[in-house]
Design a protein around this motif. Structure first.
Motif, PDB file in Angstrom:
ATOM      1  N   TYR A   1     -38.239 -13.069  13.575  1.00 12.79           N
ATOM      2  CA  TYR A   1     -37.859 -12.060  12.583  1.00 12.79           C
ATOM      3  C   TYR A   1     -36.350 -11.954  12.527  1.00 12.79           C
ATOM      4  O   TYR A   1     -35.641 -12.248  13.497  1.00 12.79           O
ATOM      5  CB  TYR A   1     -38.461 -10.702  12.943  1.00 12.79           C
ATOM      6  N   HIS A   2     -35.856 -11.519  11.374  1.00 11.56           N
ATOM      7  CA  HIS A   2     -34.412 -11.354  11.151  1.00 11.56           C
ATOM      8  C   HIS A   2     -34.167 -10.012  10.478  1.00 11.56           C
ATOM      9  O   HIS A   2     -34.914  -9.609   9.582  1.00 11.56           O
ATOM     10  CB  HIS A   2     -33.869 -12.442  10.218  1.00 11.56           C
ATOM     11  N   ASP A   3     -33.099  -9.333  10.891  1.00  8.58           N
ATOM     12  CA  ASP A   3     -32.604  -8.183  10.144  1.00  8.58           C
ATOM     13  C   ASP A   3     -31.734  -8.764   9.030  1.00  8.58           C
ATOM     14  O   ASP A   3     -31.037  -9.767   9.225  1.00  8.58           O
ATOM     15  CB  ASP A   3     -31.765  -7.269  11.034  1.00  8.58           C
ATOM     16  N   VAL A   4     -31.780  -8.160   7.856  1.00 10.47           N
ATOM     17  CA  VAL A   4     -30.970  -8.609   6.724  1.00 10.47           C
ATOM     18  C   VAL A   4     -29.782  -7.664   6.609  1.00 10.47           C
ATOM     19  O   VAL A   4     -29.951  -6.441   6.520  1.00 10.47           O
ATOM     20  CB  VAL A   4     -31.796  -8.627   5.418  1.00 10.47           C
ATOM     21  N   LEU A   5     -28.573  -8.233   6.627  1.00  7.85           N
ATOM     22  CA  LEU A   5     -27.334  -7.454   6.619  1.00  7.85           C
ATOM     23  C   LEU A   5     -26.590  -7.673   5.305  1.00  7.85           C
ATOM     24  O   LEU A   5     -26.194  -8.788   4.978  1.00  7.85           O
ATOM     25  CB  LEU A   5     -26.433  -7.904   7.776  1.00  7.85           C
TER      26      LEU A   5
ATOM     27  N   LEU B   1     -31.504  -4.119   6.877  1.00  7.13           N
ATOM     28  CA  LEU B   1     -32.938  -4.084   6.622  1.00  7.13           C
ATOM     29  C   LEU B   1     -33.635  -4.659   7.853  1.00  7.13           C
ATOM     30  O   LEU B   1     -33.666  -5.881   8.043  1.00  7.13           O
ATOM     31  CB  LEU B   1     -33.281  -4.894   5.372  1.00  7.13           C
ATOM     32  N   ASP B   2     -34.152  -3.758   8.699  1.00  4.73           N
ATOM     33  CA  ASP B   2     -34.804  -4.184   9.930  1.00  4.73           C
ATOM     34  C   ASP B   2     -36.002  -5.065   9.623  1.00  4.73           C
ATOM     35  O   ASP B   2     -36.857  -4.707   8.799  1.00  4.73           O
ATOM     36  CB  ASP B   2     -35.261  -2.977  10.752  1.00  4.73           C
ATOM     37  N   ASP B   3     -36.056  -6.228  10.282  1.00  7.21           N
ATOM     38  CA  ASP B   3     -37.164  -7.173  10.099  1.00  7.21           C
ATOM     39  C   ASP B   3     -37.407  -7.484   8.628  1.00  7.21           C
ATOM     40  O   ASP B   3     -38.541  -7.670   8.191  1.00  7.21           O
ATOM     41  CB  ASP B   3     -38.450  -6.651  10.742  1.00  7.21           C
TER      42      ASP B   3
ATOM     43  N   VAL C   1     -29.761 -19.819   2.207  1.00  2.00           N
ATOM     44  CA  VAL C   1     -29.527 -18.428   2.613  1.00  2.00           C
ATOM     45  C   VAL C   1     -28.030 -18.236   2.859  1.00  2.00           C
ATOM     46  O   VAL C   1     -27.389 -19.047   3.532  1.00  2.00           O
ATOM     47  CB  VAL C   1     -30.337 -18.085   3.881  1.00  2.00           C
ATOM     48  N   VAL C   2     -27.483 -17.171   2.302  1.00  4.72           N
ATOM     49  CA  VAL C   2     -26.053 -16.880   2.456  1.00  4.72           C
ATOM     50  C   VAL C   2     -25.714 -16.701   3.937  1.00  4.72           C
ATOM     51  O   VAL C   2     -26.407 -15.978   4.667  1.00  4.72           O
ATOM     52  CB  VAL C   2     -25.679 -15.605   1.655  1.00  4.72           C
ATOM     53  N   ALA C   3     -24.661 -17.369   4.366  1.00 10.43           N
ATOM     54  CA  ALA C   3     -24.230 -17.293   5.766  1.00 10.43           C
ATOM     55  C   ALA C   3     -23.905 -15.850   6.150  1.00 10.43           C
ATOM     56  O   ALA C   3     -23.287 -15.113   5.381  1.00 10.43           O
ATOM     57  CB  ALA C   3     -23.012 -18.180   5.988  1.00 10.43           C
ATOM     58  N   GLY C   4     -24.366 -15.439   7.307  1.00 11.85           N
ATOM     59  CA  GLY C   4     -24.033 -14.129   7.846  1.00 11.85           C
ATOM     60  C   GLY C   4     -24.947 -12.988   7.437  1.00 11.85           C
ATOM     61  O   GLY C   4     -24.753 -11.866   7.909  1.00 11.85           O
ATOM     62  N   VAL C   5     -25.937 -13.233   6.592  1.00 11.24           N
ATOM     63  CA  VAL C   5     -26.809 -12.129   6.175  1.00 11.24           C
ATOM     64  C   VAL C   5     -28.012 -11.932   7.097  1.00 11.24           C
ATOM     65  O   VAL C   5     -28.690 -10.912   6.996  1.00 11.24           O
ATOM     66  CB  VAL C   5     -27.301 -12.241   4.709  1.00 11.24           C
ATOM     67  N   LEU C   6     -28.278 -12.880   7.986  1.00 14.76           N
ATOM     68  CA  LEU C   6     -29.410 -12.740   8.898  1.00 14.76           C
ATOM     69  C   LEU C   6     -28.947 -12.567  10.337  1.00 14.76           C
ATOM     70  O   LEU C   6     -28.025 -13.245  10.788  1.00 14.76           O
ATOM     71  CB  LEU C   6     -30.322 -13.973   8.815  1.00 14.76           C
ATOM     72  N   ARG C   7     -29.592 -11.644  11.019  1.00 18.49           N
ATOM     73  CA  ARG C   7     -29.355 -11.436  12.454  1.00 18.49           C
ATOM     74  C   ARG C   7     -30.730 -11.462  13.109  1.00 18.49           C
ATOM     75  O   ARG C   7     -31.643 -10.748  12.680  1.00 18.49           O
ATOM     76  CB  ARG C   7     -28.673 -10.091  12.679  1.00 18.49           C
ATOM     77  N   ASP C   8     -30.884 -12.283  14.149  1.00 18.83           N
ATOM     78  CA  ASP C   8     -32.175 -12.358  14.834  1.00 18.83           C
ATOM     79  C   ASP C   8     -32.604 -10.992  15.333  1.00 18.83           C
ATOM     80  O   ASP C   8     -31.792 -10.218  15.855  1.00 18.83           O
ATOM     81  CB  ASP C   8     -32.116 -13.335  16.005  1.00 18.83           C
TER      82      ASP C   8
ATOM     83  N   GLY D   1     -40.933  -8.473   0.808  1.00 20.99           N
ATOM     84  CA  GLY D   1     -40.860  -8.027  -0.573  1.00 20.99           C
ATOM     85  C   GLY D   1     -40.774  -6.523  -0.744  1.00 20.99           C
ATOM     86  O   GLY D   1     -40.453  -6.036  -1.828  1.00 20.99           O
ATOM     87  N   ARG D   2     -41.037  -5.766   0.317  1.00 23.29           N
ATOM     88  CA  ARG D   2     -40.895  -4.308   0.231  1.00 23.29           C
ATOM     89  C   ARG D   2     -39.431  -3.902   0.392  1.00 23.29           C
ATOM     90  O   ARG D   2     -39.060  -2.788   0.053  1.00 23.29           O
ATOM     91  CB  ARG D   2     -41.731  -3.627   1.306  1.00 23.29           C
ATOM     92  N   GLN D   3     -38.600  -4.819   0.913  1.00 24.86           N
ATOM     93  CA  GLN D   3     -37.194  -4.525   1.154  1.00 24.86           C
ATOM     94  C   GLN D   3     -36.223  -5.389   0.355  1.00 24.86           C
ATOM     95  O   GLN D   3     -35.107  -4.974   0.080  1.00 24.86           O
ATOM     96  CB  GLN D   3     -36.861  -4.734   2.646  1.00 24.86           C
ATOM     97  N   VAL D   4     -36.676  -6.585   0.003  1.00 31.06           N
ATOM     98  CA  VAL D   4     -35.825  -7.565  -0.692  1.00 31.06           C
ATOM     99  C   VAL D   4     -36.547  -7.987  -1.969  1.00 31.06           C
ATOM    100  O   VAL D   4     -37.719  -8.338  -1.932  1.00 31.06           O
ATOM    101  CB  VAL D   4     -35.557  -8.784   0.211  1.00 31.06           C
ATOM    102  N   ARG D   5     -35.839  -7.955  -3.073  1.00 33.61           N
ATOM    103  CA  ARG D   5     -36.414  -8.330  -4.364  1.00 33.61           C
ATOM    104  C   ARG D   5     -36.374  -9.852  -4.512  1.00 33.61           C
ATOM    105  O   ARG D   5     -35.333 -10.479  -4.318  1.00 33.61           O
ATOM    106  CB  ARG D   5     -35.605  -7.659  -5.474  1.00 33.61           C
ATOM    107  N   ILE D   6     -37.519 -10.455  -4.869  1.00 34.29           N
ATOM    108  CA  ILE D   6     -37.588 -11.881  -5.130  1.00 34.29           C
ATOM    109  C   ILE D   6     -37.697 -12.050  -6.640  1.00 34.29           C
ATOM    110  O   ILE D   6     -38.552 -11.449  -7.284  1.00 34.29           O
ATOM    111  CB  ILE D   6     -38.815 -12.526  -4.440  1.00 34.29           C
ATOM    112  N   GLU D   7     -36.796 -12.860  -7.203  1.00 43.80           N
ATOM    113  CA  GLU D   7     -36.772 -13.021  -8.657  1.00 43.80           C
ATOM    114  C   GLU D   7     -36.376 -14.432  -9.048  1.00 43.80           C
ATOM    115  O   GLU D   7     -35.897 -15.205  -8.218  1.00 43.80           O
ATOM    116  CB  GLU D   7     -35.840 -11.993  -9.297  1.00 43.80           C
ATOM    117  N   THR D   8     -36.603 -14.727 -10.329  1.00 37.14           N
ATOM    118  CA  THR D   8     -36.168 -16.023 -10.889  1.00 37.14           C
ATOM    119  C   THR D   8     -34.965 -15.791 -11.760  1.00 37.14           C
ATOM    120  O   THR D   8     -34.701 -14.698 -12.195  1.00 37.14           O
ATOM    121  CB  THR D   8     -37.267 -16.676 -11.734  1.00 37.14           C
TER     122      THR D   8
END
Length: 162
Positions: free
Chosen positions: A115-119, A125-127, A93-100, A155-162
């Motif tokens: 849970y983490h907010d994604v920044l 992106l809350d939770d 996980v990229v440093a700094g993108v998660l906030r508790d 998955g409703r907020q962050v796209r998961i892909e290959t």
């Protein structure tokens, strides 16, 4: 659960298989998807997986993406798939993108979730992600490895892909 080889797709490439709903039908941050992924060998000994209807070649990398920004990236064999979610190793996980986040949740079989907010830039992106800092020992045994600290994305907020 039945594993059926898909020789047209597999072509000798390693992958993983998704367990049928109900194999480990648990509730949790996946919000009741009822999908749990378990690796099951095909006739050729290779594995295949289906994450959100997408077959995955284990040689590829999984990515969590917000807009055009990759927030996590790991080799397929490094991630853990369960309940329809992909859990990324903490170091992917990229440093700094998660906030508790203060949102509380305890899974009856995995333990206490964080849970983490994604920044990403100005976007919050809350939770939008969660992890289990100290997975119950029985959960690690059930999944086949310790996934403490691994991060799953909503998955409703962050796209998961290959």
């Amino acid at each position: 659960m039945t594993a059926q080889a898909d020789s047209d797709w597999n072509l000798g490439r390693p992958a993983t298989t998704v367990a049928a709903a109900g194999d480990l039908d648990m509730e949790g941050p996946s919000r009741g998807t009822g999908r749990v992924c378990s690796p099951v060998p095909t006739r050729t000994g290779h594995y295949k997986a289906d994450v959100a209807g997408q077959r995955i070649d284990e040689r590829e990398k999984m990515k969590a993406v917000v807009g055009e920004t990759v927030v996590a990236e790991a080799a397929n064999e490094a991630v853990v798939r369960m309940e329809g979610n992909v859990y990324f190793p903490p170091d992917s996980v990229v440093a700094g993108v998660l906030r508790d986040s203060p949102t509380p949740y305890t899974c009856p079989w995995k333990g206490r979730a964080q849970y983490h907010d994604v920044l990403v830039g100005e976007t919050v992106l809350d939770d939008g992600a969660w992890s289990y800092p100290d997975v119950n020992e029985s959960a690690s045994a059930r999944v086949g490895r310790d996934f403490s600290g691994y991060v799953a994305f909503d998955g409703r907020q962050v796209r998961i892909e290959t």
